[in-house]
Design a protein around this motif. Sequence first.
Motif, short mmCIF file in Angstrom:
data_model
loop_
_atom_site.label_atom_id
_atom_site.label_comp_id
_atom_site.label_asym_id
_atom_site.label_seq_id
_atom_site.Cartn_x
_atom_site.Cartn_y
_atom_site.Cartn_z
N ASP A 1 50.57 16.82 -34.61
CA ASP A 1 51.33 17.93 -35.21
C ASP A 1 52.48 17.42 -36.07
OD1 ASP A 1 53.26 17.10 -33.40
OD2 ASP A 1 53.15 18.91 -32.16
N SER B 1 56.92 18.09 -39.60
CA SER B 1 55.79 18.70 -38.91
C SER B 1 54.61 18.83 -39.87
CB SER B 1 56.16 20.06 -38.35
OG SER B 1 56.16 21.04 -39.37
N ASN B 2 53.44 18.65 -39.33
CA ASN B 2 52.21 18.79 -40.12
C ASN B 2 52.14 20.18 -40.73
OD1 ASN B 2 49.61 18.40 -41.14
ND2 ASN B 2 48.93 17.31 -39.32
N LYS B 3 52.54 21.16 -39.96
CA LYS B 3 52.50 22.55 -40.42
C LYS B 3 53.40 22.76 -41.62
CE LYS B 3 53.29 27.28 -38.76
NZ LYS B 3 53.71 28.11 -37.59
#
Length: 319
Positions: A69, A86-88
């Motif tokens: 993540d 964060s990957n998001k």
Amino acid sequence: MKRKTLLAILACIPFIASSQNSSWEKEMIAVTEGASEHIIMGAAGIQAAQWDQLAHPKFWQQIMILSPDSVLINVGSTRQIIAKMSNKDWHAQTEAQKTIFKDSIRTLYSLNADERINVTTGKNDFYRFDLVFESLPKGVSAFEQFGVDPWYAQSILLIESPGRMQKSSVGAYGPFQLMPAVARSMGLTVNRSVDERKDFMRSAYAASQLLKRICIPSAKNIAESAGLVVDEQSIWFRLLTMHVYHAGALNVKAVVNAIGPVSSGEELIRKMWVTSAASFGNASQNYSQLALAAHIQLNEIISRKACVVYPCVEAFETN
């Protein structure tokens, strides 16, 4: 303490007896965890040559313990880490925003316009050292039995498909991730009803023979053609052989030719990390970096767990 030392000696004897003409037994360690003894390859050679101090394997160590993540923003040629996010959040940006962000990094750090800015996702879900550890002594023992440097067995098991039985997108399968045609050429049965690649010992046999018959001789020819003196137990030569295992001799030969003259095997490997040629691209560049990182990380895990560790040969020779 005497009892534990005796256990280590007894655990090491089969390996030493089966490799009287080899030198790799000096790198074997007996790891005592509770009542269990595990004979694996140590990281002393990597540390002695200071491969563990280089930025590239250090970077991959961090990726191996980072959750998927999260991502690390890094400079492609040096693996300097610029930021963690964060990957998001990264993927929430538009392509234009990502481009502006990467351009700003190049400007801030005075990098060339064509310098790659990588966004690398954490992979601790893939590099499961807890799952793969039990297979390492089996792999080391099998390669010893088949007369091949067990350092390769441990390296392949640590990075190809750690602790899992997964088929790759291109069809590689088994603990040593062998392609069907390669497995068949090394004597395994692979057809619609039988796939011996899933059998650990059969897969280990095929991988060891691939290394013995093709990868090691090819790596030696490539190195000697580049004017290098080969010590088959040196870390740089093993890394070169791993590249042949992964990318094939023709692609490794192409990248070595593209690099040109080098003063040492260590220099050659470091230049391979940042040079492309033929089908030797990013994944191939990373392969030996991952092997180093995995050995180093395994060594650190063993140290943190406070396992009792004995060098096999020293334990045998001094008691």
